[in-house]
Structures are given as structure tokens and as C-alpha cells.
Motif scaffolding. Sequence first.
Motif, PDB file in Angstrom:
ATOM      1  N   UNK A 209       0.815  -1.214   0.000  1.00 46.99           N
ATOM      2  CA  UNK A 209       0.000   0.000   0.000  1.00 46.99           C
ATOM      3  C   UNK A 209       0.848   1.263   0.000  1.00 46.99           C
ATOM      4  N   UNK A 210       1.976   1.240   0.689  1.00 45.38           N
ATOM      5  CA  UNK A 210       2.790   2.438   0.837  1.00 45.38           C
ATOM      6  C   UNK A 210       3.817   2.623  -0.272  1.00 45.38           C
ATOM      7  N   UNK A 211       4.411   1.502  -0.742  1.00 39.64           N
ATOM      8  CA  UNK A 211       5.586   1.623  -1.623  1.00 39.64           C
ATOM      9  C   UNK A 211       5.539   0.780  -2.893  1.00 39.64           C
ATOM     10  N   UNK A 212       4.664  -0.204  -2.959  1.00 38.16           N
ATOM     11  CA  UNK A 212       4.574  -0.980  -4.179  1.00 38.16           C
ATOM     12  C   UNK A 212       5.402  -2.246  -4.191  1.00 38.16           C
ATOM     13  N   UNK A 213       5.498  -2.848  -5.390  1.00 42.85           N
ATOM     14  CA  UNK A 213       5.958  -4.218  -5.545  1.00 42.85           C
ATOM     15  C   UNK A 213       7.366  -4.530  -5.099  1.00 42.85           C
ATOM     16  N   UNK A 214       8.365  -3.709  -5.464  1.00 45.34           N
ATOM     17  CA  UNK A 214       9.750  -4.042  -5.143  1.00 45.34           C
ATOM     18  C   UNK A 214       9.984  -4.080  -3.635  1.00 45.34           C
ATOM     19  N   UNK A 215       9.476  -3.081  -2.943  1.00 49.16           N
ATOM     20  CA  UNK A 215       9.611  -3.042  -1.486  1.00 49.16           C
ATOM     21  C   UNK A 215       8.828  -4.186  -0.855  1.00 49.16           C
ATOM     22  N   UNK A 216       7.665  -4.470  -1.392  1.00 45.78           N
ATOM     23  CA  UNK A 216       6.849  -5.572  -0.887  1.00 45.78           C
ATOM     24  C   UNK A 216       7.600  -6.887  -0.955  1.00 45.78           C
ATOM     25  N   UNK A 217       8.308  -7.129  -2.058  1.00 50.55           N
ATOM     26  CA  UNK A 217       9.078  -8.364  -2.209  1.00 50.55           C
ATOM     27  C   UNK A 217      10.201  -8.447  -1.181  1.00 50.55           C
ATOM     28  N   UNK A 218      10.807  -7.320  -0.854  1.00 49.92           N
ATOM     29  CA  UNK A 218      11.866  -7.313   0.165  1.00 49.92           C
ATOM     30  C   UNK A 218      11.291  -7.699   1.519  1.00 49.92           C
TER      31      UNK A 218
END
Length: 348
Positions: free
Chosen positions: A328-337
Amino acid sequence: MTCFILPTHLLIELAEAGNVELRDVVPTLLASAALRAQRTTLTEAVQFLGLDADQLRGPASEFKAVHDVQQGDERGLPGVLRRKEGDGPVADPAVNDAFDNADRTYDFFRDVLGRHSVDGNGLRLVSSVHFGRAFDNAFWDGTQMVYGDGSGKVFQPGALARDLSVVGHEITHGVVQYTAGLRYRTQSGALNESMADVFGSLVKQHALGHTADQADWLIGAGILGTQLQGVALRSLKAPGTAHQLDRQPGHLRDYADLPDDGNPRNDSGGVHINSGIPNKAFHLAATRLGGHAWERAGRIWFDALTTRLGVSSQFTDAAAATVASAQALFGGEVTNVVRSAWADVGIG
């Protein structure tokens, strides 16, 4: 339950090993027993009745204030007022340390996370120093922060109010109480302790201007006394390595399955022990994202705490919540981390 920075099982283990006298352990055990029912009642009042600590404690005019218990016990709280909002430093270093570190913690939550005090609505921050005689602990009692002076054996004299990560940890317990209200037992309690460690560390990092790579990731660095040998009380980077009795796991395979049976040896089902697992997940996420940990990882964990977690949340719930907050806050790349950080501690 009252949230002590030093779990009572460690005091018992130190006494059994002959590092401290049994009589030195008794005051903390008695304080824990006396305050457990109070904090449980207050947390339930906050969560289910909509009351706040000011309503329960009575009126006062100071937003931030530090009191002196004068070596008294919980019956004497908060004690004699020594410094309030707008006052300059006083002659007592413990009073100044408690006031200034509460101020730094408040500023962090306000400026970085947009939260006005622990309840989000300007609740006054009350601290009490000089609790007990050479008392080796600090705690959030459901309404305020309380600091012992330390005996020199477990904690250095004056170190508990002086250490910003300890103060940040205790104030964060208040934030948890007014948000997710994570019940202080087994995994939900370990998440409660972990959130306090995470934001205690972030408050210190923010004050020092450290990036995730520069941070020491320690709670209580350099404040241990002569009989608790090590570098700190806990390590988010390397759980289980902070001192000679540290048995925090950093992976779910080493989870300490302890009963929540009221026996202080079992740490309310391992709340201070198993918190090493979510602590390590946060450290992995923050260091992999890089930069200042409060800018992305901290915002994700705070969003999860304040909008997605509840009283009975488990480790898998925390993983799902932080992944959702990252998306919700930062999107896919951060979510994967974030997702990979949890997977690397055994939580999918």
C-alpha cells in the motif's frame, strides 16, 4: 501485564548462577506480580471501553513530566514532580535523562510517523525515576514509564533512564496499547516486545542520524552491569548474542514453545525470547531496503501496527500485515523485500 525491559526469567537465571543475590531479584518479582493485574485491566479498558490513561489516573496540567518515587514502590507512583514541560534542567541527572529521552521519542513519533504521543491524541508522557532501591529494571505500567536506578550488577547505575533505546522501547509499549493492543502472551506478546524493540532502535537511529548499515541494532548498548556480561540487552541484528544468557532465536525453527502459566521462568510464553524472530525480520527488511530504516521499513511496521494488527495477532499475521502495508505504501519491489525478510526467518 507490565512490560519490563529486563525479563524476570533473566534475573532468576542470574540468581541461580550466583551472579546476583536472590534478595536482589525479589523486588522485581513482587513488582511484576503487583502490576500485572493493573496493566491487564488498563489495556482492556483502552481497547474495549474507549478510556484513556488520563481518565484513569486523574487530571494534571503537564504534557511531559518527570517524578521522583524516592526509592518507593508502585504504591508511591508517580511520586514527587521534579520537572515539567517548559522547565529547564534540574540538578538530578536521572530526571533530565528521563525528560529529554521522552522528548526525543515523542519528537520521533510526531515528526517521522505523524503520531501525537502514545494515544495519537496528545496524551501526556509521565515518567518516574528512582523506583525502588538499586532496582534493575524499567517498565511501562499501562499509564506511564518507570525507571529504577540499577544496582551496578545487572545495569549500570543511572543507565536505564539515560539510554534512549530503553526509553523508546518503553514508550512504544504505550503506543502498542493504544493501537493493536497486542495481548502480552506467547506470539502476540512477542510481537508486542518486538515492536517496542524495533521502534526503540529506530528512535536511537533517528537521533544519531544513522542509516540502517551504520546502526548497531542494539537495545541497551553499553549499559549492562558487572554480572550480565555482553554488549547489550538484545540485538535485532544477531538475536541470541547480546549477553551470556541471551537465548533469543532468530528463526522460527528455534522457537521456544513455553507455556503462559504465570511462572516468571516461562516469560509469559516466551515474549522476550521469541521476539528475536520478528526483530530479525525487521532488521533484514531494513538493511535490504537501505538508507534510513525509519523512512520505509519503519513506516511499514508502524502502518501494520496501527491499522492491520489486533490483540491476538500471530507471527504469520504480522508477516501478512507488513507485506500488505508495504504494498500500500511503496509498491511491488519493497513488498518483495519485506516478504523475503519474513521468509528468511521461517515465516511465509
